[in-house]
Structure formats: structure tokens, C-alpha cells
Design a protein around this motif. Structure first.
Motif, PDB file in Angstrom:
ATOM      1  N   TRP A 359      36.201  48.527  28.834  1.00  0.00           N
ATOM      2  CA  TRP A 359      35.391  49.823  29.233  1.00  0.00           C
ATOM      3  C   TRP A 359      34.323  50.131  28.130  1.00  0.00           C
ATOM      4  O   TRP A 359      34.742  50.868  27.205  1.00  0.00           O
ATOM      5  N   THR A 360      33.198  49.390  28.324  1.00  0.00           N
ATOM      6  CA  THR A 360      32.577  49.447  27.254  1.00  0.00           C
ATOM      7  C   THR A 360      30.893  49.368  27.850  1.00  0.00           C
ATOM      8  O   THR A 360      30.873  49.102  29.189  1.00  0.00           O
ATOM      9  N   SER A 361      29.951  49.703  27.305  1.00  0.00           N
ATOM     10  CA  SER A 361      28.409  49.503  27.883  1.00  0.00           C
ATOM     11  C   SER A 361      27.688  49.470  26.760  1.00  0.00           C
ATOM     12  O   SER A 361      27.718  49.310  25.520  1.00  0.00           O
ATOM     13  N   THR A 362      26.374  48.941  27.357  1.00  0.00           N
ATOM     14  CA  THR A 362      25.184  48.972  26.343  1.00  0.00           C
ATOM     15  C   THR A 362      24.053  49.953  26.866  1.00  0.00           C
ATOM     16  O   THR A 362      24.028  50.174  28.032  1.00  0.00           O
ATOM     17  N   SER A 363      23.554  50.510  25.804  1.00  0.00           N
ATOM     18  CA  SER A 363      22.641  51.722  26.098  1.00  0.00           C
ATOM     19  C   SER A 363      21.062  51.198  25.738  1.00  0.00           C
ATOM     20  O   SER A 363      21.052  50.834  24.283  1.00  0.00           O
ATOM     21  N   LEU A 364      20.148  51.267  26.673  1.00  0.00           N
ATOM     22  CA  LEU A 364      18.897  50.814  25.873  1.00  0.00           C
ATOM     23  C   LEU A 364      17.853  51.739  26.450  1.00  0.00           C
ATOM     24  O   LEU A 364      17.641  52.028  27.774  1.00  0.00           O
ATOM     25  N   CYS A 365      16.937  52.569  25.444  1.00  0.00           N
ATOM     26  CA  CYS A 365      16.151  53.615  26.009  1.00  0.00           C
ATOM     27  C   CYS A 365      14.766  53.495  25.183  1.00  0.00           C
ATOM     28  O   CYS A 365      14.694  53.415  24.031  1.00  0.00           O
ATOM     29  N   LEU A 366      13.579  53.388  26.049  1.00  0.00           N
ATOM     30  CA  LEU A 366      12.216  53.634  25.567  1.00  0.00           C
ATOM     31  C   LEU A 366      12.010  55.138  25.707  1.00  0.00           C
ATOM     32  O   LEU A 366      12.140  55.728  26.558  1.00  0.00           O
ATOM     33  N   THR A 367      11.408  55.490  24.538  1.00  0.00           N
ATOM     34  CA  THR A 367      10.790  56.899  24.173  1.00  0.00           C
ATOM     35  C   THR A 367       9.152  56.657  23.874  1.00  0.00           C
ATOM     36  O   THR A 367       9.078  55.764  23.189  1.00  0.00           O
ATOM     37  N   ARG A 368       8.627  57.775  24.202  1.00  0.00           N
ATOM     38  CA  ARG A 368       7.268  57.881  23.874  1.00  0.00           C
ATOM     39  C   ARG A 368       7.153  59.259  23.135  1.00  0.00           C
ATOM     40  O   ARG A 368       7.225  60.464  23.809  1.00  0.00           O
ATOM     41  N   ALA A 467      28.427  65.432  19.900  1.00  0.00           N
ATOM     42  CA  ALA A 467      26.894  65.372  19.379  1.00  0.00           C
ATOM     43  C   ALA A 467      25.944  64.401  20.045  1.00  0.00           C
ATOM     44  O   ALA A 467      26.069  63.099  20.053  1.00  0.00           O
ATOM     45  N   PHE A 468      24.873  64.887  20.168  1.00  0.00           N
ATOM     46  CA  PHE A 468      23.774  64.049  20.877  1.00  0.00           C
ATOM     47  C   PHE A 468      23.297  62.966  20.049  1.00  0.00           C
ATOM     48  O   PHE A 468      22.759  63.369  18.793  1.00  0.00           O
ATOM     49  N   ASN A 469      23.004  61.855  20.388  1.00  0.00           N
ATOM     50  CA  ASN A 469      22.401  60.840  19.471  1.00  0.00           C
ATOM     51  C   ASN A 469      21.697  59.996  20.576  1.00  0.00           C
ATOM     52  O   ASN A 469      22.233  59.203  21.404  1.00  0.00           O
ATOM     53  N   PRO A 470      20.380  59.649  20.399  1.00  0.00           N
ATOM     54  CA  PRO A 470      19.591  58.938  21.369  1.00  0.00           C
ATOM     55  C   PRO A 470      19.953  57.470  21.257  1.00  0.00           C
ATOM     56  O   PRO A 470      19.768  56.729  22.521  1.00  0.00           O
ATOM     57  N   VAL A 471      20.447  57.102  20.303  1.00  0.00           N
ATOM     58  CA  VAL A 471      21.151  55.575  20.209  1.00  0.00           C
ATOM     59  C   VAL A 471      21.933  55.540  21.299  1.00  0.00           C
ATOM     60  O   VAL A 471      22.185  54.743  22.118  1.00  0.00           O
ATOM     61  N   ASP A 472      23.051  56.627  21.392  1.00  0.00           N
ATOM     62  CA  ASP A 472      24.254  56.349  22.135  1.00  0.00           C
ATOM     63  C   ASP A 472      24.060  56.939  23.631  1.00  0.00           C
ATOM     64  O   ASP A 472      24.446  56.413  24.508  1.00  0.00           O
ATOM     65  N   HIS A 473      23.359  57.856  23.562  1.00  0.00           N
ATOM     66  CA  HIS A 473      23.141  58.930  24.736  1.00  0.00           C
ATOM     67  C   HIS A 473      21.677  58.917  25.527  1.00  0.00           C
ATOM     68  O   HIS A 473      21.801  59.515  26.552  1.00  0.00           O
ATOM     69  N   GLY A 474      20.752  58.399  25.036  1.00  0.00           N
ATOM     70  CA  GLY A 474      19.408  58.546  25.301  1.00  0.00           C
ATOM     71  C   GLY A 474      19.155  58.065  26.836  1.00  0.00           C
ATOM     72  O   GLY A 474      18.901  58.671  27.612  1.00  0.00           O
ATOM     73  N   ALA A 475      19.718  56.788  27.041  1.00  0.00           N
ATOM     74  CA  ALA A 475      19.443  56.255  28.438  1.00  0.00           C
ATOM     75  C   ALA A 475      20.373  57.044  29.625  1.00  0.00           C
ATOM     76  O   ALA A 475      19.805  57.423  30.559  1.00  0.00           O
ATOM     77  N   ALA A 476      21.589  57.362  29.142  1.00  0.00           N
ATOM     78  CA  ALA A 476      22.485  58.305  29.935  1.00  0.00           C
ATOM     79  C   ALA A 476      21.757  59.754  30.301  1.00  0.00           C
ATOM     80  O   ALA A 476      22.046  60.027  31.387  1.00  0.00           O
TER      81      ALA A 476
END
Length: 526
Positions: A359-368, A467-476
Motif C-alpha cells: 500500500w504505497t503510491s507515487t505523487s507527481l504534480c505540476l504547478t504554475r 499537515a498539507f505538503n504539495p510534495v505528498d498531497h498536491g496531486a491528490a
């Protein structure tokens, strides 16, 4: 020993960029693998014919101590023999392949390049292989210019045989090098994955008298970008293609193109790239066994070799398409860039991975400009990719994700949460009790990314993280928004990202109000 030591060219006076300088030198990666089989004599010959400044080859030893050209520990991938090459005598290794497509000895390659203008760059990972390779070079009568790169302990082994060997220092950090980093090996060159190339690293290396070489770049855009930053050499599988692109850029004075892609073009390319990366990461995570496991901030804060390898791969893939974008990753930190920034958690749920829990995942998110544009969450164990693009919705396996706004009771539902590290967050107990009083079940499964992303997929009625962190939660978070869900802080719904470090809740719109009231009341119980 008659083999010459490579002498680096003088470092340019302006380390910040080329400003009209000649193109960087080109290093032929494993010979010319797009023309002939890698690490063979024909591949070396083609690279030389194409005018490679340097020809990089990988060297291993046979069971009877013969240095041969081979990248992998085993003969399986290239030659169809599953045995480790270190367990096979040269007489058997020599029979593999056909015609000229065979595994060559290192001494034969030294003779082939005798007196030519190309440097032979020998890449090594194993110290014992390194000793055999260095002894081979020391005993050669060929006048071949030789340099060395690879694992630091292998370079130490080379120096034990050849004290004056020209060593290229492997660099896997976004931090610039310091004199202390050079003390052990006194290298001539900083050799780094293009994913770790930054202006600060180039400038620091040049101030220290080092050349900068980047690998492995096969596309014109990142090659020209690396040249503009001041890279002295570029390792590539496409020698001819990069030479054309770099020569053209040099004729133009390394000018930056006037037309930038539109934001729609960037988003479209980013979505396609993120989709491909997600599937690559799924395959790698499933197939690669966990090797090294170590801790970071505390004994429960784990990191594995899989985390690092995935992040390095993703950074390189993004850099190849968007060389000017910034990047922030869980393991290697921040790389500078323009108004676009990618956020990556290579393995969210490392403790699960290290303990064999699928039970793991990879999160990748692009922001502008700090706003999410594209996000993917990869679930290696179910082979799923959840993806979203701002204003274009969210999908799972091409199935649109859309949460209705029909009222949903908490009774019989599931809410996800995660611990604050390895401890309950303040109010955790009160939240658990309040949900239990409403016949609602709380789950803690070990991946904050998945906890929030599952809400977008309609699996559970809500999820909260301390605690929100875009590394962990941005894509979700982007997934939830694009699926029609609600993202809330204590004060109420937010559009875009919650404030960094603040607790947040993602919820099905039909249960958001009630769940938010329960959650806020629990947070107030300290």
C-alpha cells in the motif's frame, strides 16, 4: 604504463553560461547503441567515426580476471545468458554473440583507439572490477587517452593502481560541490545526471577548477539548456542528433527562443509525460526489490533505495522535456526553475514498502505560480494511475471520476486519515470517537497521497491529513477538486492548495458539511 592520462581543457572564464562559446564536448554513451549493440567493438568504432570527443564504456571482469565491456552484472539482458559475468571464464564469454557483435576485451578496445583523438571513459561500479580494469590499462602499450568514472569506491580502487588517473566524480546532489567533496579523489570533472544540473552547481564546479559533464541526454532541448548553463560535456546515445542541435544553437549565440509554449501546450505535454512516468514507476516499484533501508529524521522516518532511484528517474524524465521547470522532491530537495514547478513523492508509504505492505503510491504534480495544473497518483500494487488536469477533470484508467452531490450519511461509511509521522495527530482520538459514535469507521493505511486520492475515486467518504505538503498531497488534492470533491481547512473550503503545514480534509460533497463539523470539533480538543 603507456596509456595517457586525459588532460581537461581550460575552464572558460565565465562559468554562468556559454555566451558565444563553442558547443560542449560529446560523450558517446556505451559507444553508439542506436547504431550498433552497446559496449561492442562496432559501437566503439561508430562512435569514433561520428567524431565523439569521448567514448564511454562499462567494464566488468570475467571469472578468470579478464576486463571486458559490459554494463550489467549478468550476461542476460544483452547476451541471453543469465549467469553473472564474474562467474564465467573469458573463453565462454568470447563465444557469445555472432560476427563482430561480441563482448570485447578492454585491452582490445585500448588498441582500437590507439592514437586516435577520442578519450576512452571507463565506467565502473565494483572495486574489484576497477582493479582489474586499471591493471589492464597499466599494462597496455596503446597510446590511448583514458579517464575514469563511476562509484566512488571503484574510483578509489583505480587510484590504488594508477595514482595519477583522471577521475570524474559522480555527483548525486542538488547542493554545489565544496573543496571538501574533492579532497579524497581530486577529480578533474564533476559527472552528474542532468536531473541534478543547476546553475549553482556549474558555477561552483568551475570556481573549483572542475569540468562539468552531464548524462544521459538524448533530446535537443535539455542538451541546449545544459550547454547554456555551462556544461562542458554531454553524454548521449544520439551523438549525431545532439551535434546538429548544439551546433545550431552555437551559431545562434545560444539565444533563447522568442516564442514560449502556451500554458495549454505546457499542460498538455505535462499530462502526457506524467501519465508515462506513472506507468514507468509502477513497473519499477513492482519489479525492483527493496535493498537499502535507512532512516532520516528519526528511526520511524524511513527511506529506501527505491525512493532514491524513482526520484532520480522522474527528475531526469521531467528535465528531458521541461529543462527550465523547477522541481521539488522528497529525497533530493529543490532545484531552481521558472514559474513552473513539479512536486514529487517517489514513494509515499515508505514504511509500508520497507515492511512488505503493498500500500504505497507515487505523487507527481505540476504547478504554475503555486497553482496545480497536472497531477498523477500511481498505485503500483493495483496498477492504477489516477490523473487530473486543472479544468479538464479527473480520470482513472480513462474512466471519468465524478462525485455526485447527493447527501451521504456518515453511518456505515469509511473515512481515511494518516498518523503525524508515527504518532497520532492532536485530536485523533476525539475524531475516532466522534466517528464511532456515528457508526463511521476510521482507517489508517500508511499513505497520505492514497488516503486523499481515494476520495476522488469514490472509495470512502473522506480523508484528512495533519499537515498539507504539495510534495505528498498536491496531486491528490487536484484529483479531489477535479472529481467534484471538496477540500477544506478549519475555516472551510479552499480552491487550489491548502496552506502548507495546515491540516486539511477532503470529502465527498454529500458529506462534507457534517464531516467537516466533526473534524473541526476534534481539532479543537487538545
Amino acid at each position: 604504463m603507456s596509456a595517457e592520462v586525459a588532460v581537461p581543457q581550460a575552464v572558460r572564464s565565465d562559468p554562468a553560461g556559454r555566451h558565444g562559446a563553442a558547443p560542449p564536448r560529446l560523450v558517446a554513451h556505451r559507444g553508439a547503441p542506436r547504431v550498433r549493440r552497446e559496449n561492442t567493438m562496432p559501437a566503439v568504432a561508430v562512435a569514433q567515426a561520428l567524431g565523439a570527443d569521448t567514448i564511454e564504456v562499462d567494464v566488468r571482469r570475467t571469472a578468470d580476471g579478464v576486463a571486458v565491456l559490459l554494463h550489467d552484472e549478468t550476461l542476460g539482458r544483452m547476451w541471453g545468458d543469465a549467469r553473472p559475468v564474474a562467474e564465467v571464464p573469458w573463453c565462454e564469454v568470447a563465444r557469445l554473440g555472432n560476427g563482430l557483435d561480441r563482448i570485447p576485451r578492454l585491452d582490445a578496445v585500448l588498441e582500437r583507439l590507439d592514437g586516435c583523438g577520442s578519450t576512452l571513459l571507463i565506467d565502473l561500479t565494483d572495486p574489484v572490477d576497477a582493479v582489474v580494469a586499471a591493471q589492464t590499462v597499466a599494462g597496455s602499450t596503446a597510446e590511448t587517452v583514458v579517464a575514469w568514472c563511476g562509484a566512488p569506491d571503484a574510483m578509489v580502487a583505480v587510484r590504488s593502481v594508477l595514482p595519477d588517473a583522471d577521475v570524474w566524480l559522480a555527483w548525486t546532489s542538488l547542493l554545489p560541490p565544496t573543496p571538501e567533496d574533492l579532497a579524497a579523489l581530486t577529480p578533474s570533472t564533476l559527472n552528474l545526471d542532468v536531473a541534478f544540473l543547476t546553475p549553482a552547481t556549474v558555477a561552483a564546479a568551475h570556481r573549483l577548477g572542475l569540468q562539468v559533464s552531464v548524462w544521459t541526454v538524448d533530446d535537443p532541448e535539455p542538451a541546449v539548456w545544459a550547454a547554456r548553463l555551462g556544461a562542458d560535456s554531454v553524454t548521449t546515445n544520439d551523438l549525431a542528433g545532439l551535434r546538429i542541435a548544439l551546433d545550431a544553437a552555437a551559431r545562434d549565440g545560444w539565444a533563447v527562443p522568442e516564442r514560449e509554449p502556451t500554458e495549454a501546450e505546457v499542460a498538455s505535454r505535462a499530462q502526457a509525460l506524467a501519465h508515462r512516468i506513472a506507468h514507468e514507476v509502477i513497473a519499477f516499484t513492482r519489479e525492483h526489490p527493496v535493498g537499502e533501508v535507512s532512516s532520516k529524521a528519526h528511526p520511524a522516518d524511513l527511506v529506501t533505495d527505491v525512493d532514491r532511484m524513482v526520484e532520480q528517474h522522474v527528475r531526469g524524465r521531467v528535465r528531458a522535456v521541461f529543462p527550465t521547470h523547477g522541481f521539488t522532491g522528497e529525497e533530493y530537495g529543490d532545484a531552481p526553475g521558472d514559474r513552473h514547478r513539479w512536486y514529487l513523492d517517489p514513494v509515499d508509504g515508505t514504511t509500508n514498502l520497507a515492511n512488505g505492505v503493498p500500500w504505497t503510491s507515487t505523487s507527481l504534480c505540476l504547478t504554475r505560480g503555486g497553482h496545480p495544473v497536472v497531477g498523477v497518483v500511481a498505485d503500483p500494487w493495483r496498477g492504477e494511475v489516477l490523473e487530473a488536469r486543472r479544468g479538464r477533470g479527473a480520470v482513472l484508467r480513462d474512466r471519468p471520476l465524478r462525485l455526485d452531490d447527493v447527501p451521504r450519511p456518515l453511518a456505515g461509511a469509511v473515512v481515511g486519515t494518516e498518523l503525524d509521522g508515527h504518532r497520532p495527530w492532536p485530536g485523533f482520538g476525539a475524531f475516532l470517537d466522534a466517528l464511532a459514535a456515528r457508526s463511521c469507521t476510521l482507517r489508517v493505511q500508511g499513505s497520505g497521497t492514497m488516503t486523499i486520492a481515494q476520495v476522488a475515486a469514490g472509495r470512502g467518504i473522506g480523508g484528512c491529513v495533519s499537515a498539507f505538503n504539495p510534495v505528498d498531497h498536491g496531486a491528490a488534492v487536484l484529483l479531489v477538486h477535479e472529481a467534484g470533491g471538496v477540500v477544506l481547512t478549519r475555516e472551510g473550503p479552499v480552491d487550489g492548495f491548502p496552506p502548507v503545514g495546515e491540516p486539511f480534509l477532503a470529502a465527498h460533497p454529500g458529506a462534507a458539511d457534517e464531516l467537516h463539523a466533526v473534524w473541526v470539533a476534534a481539532l479543537g480538543v487538545l
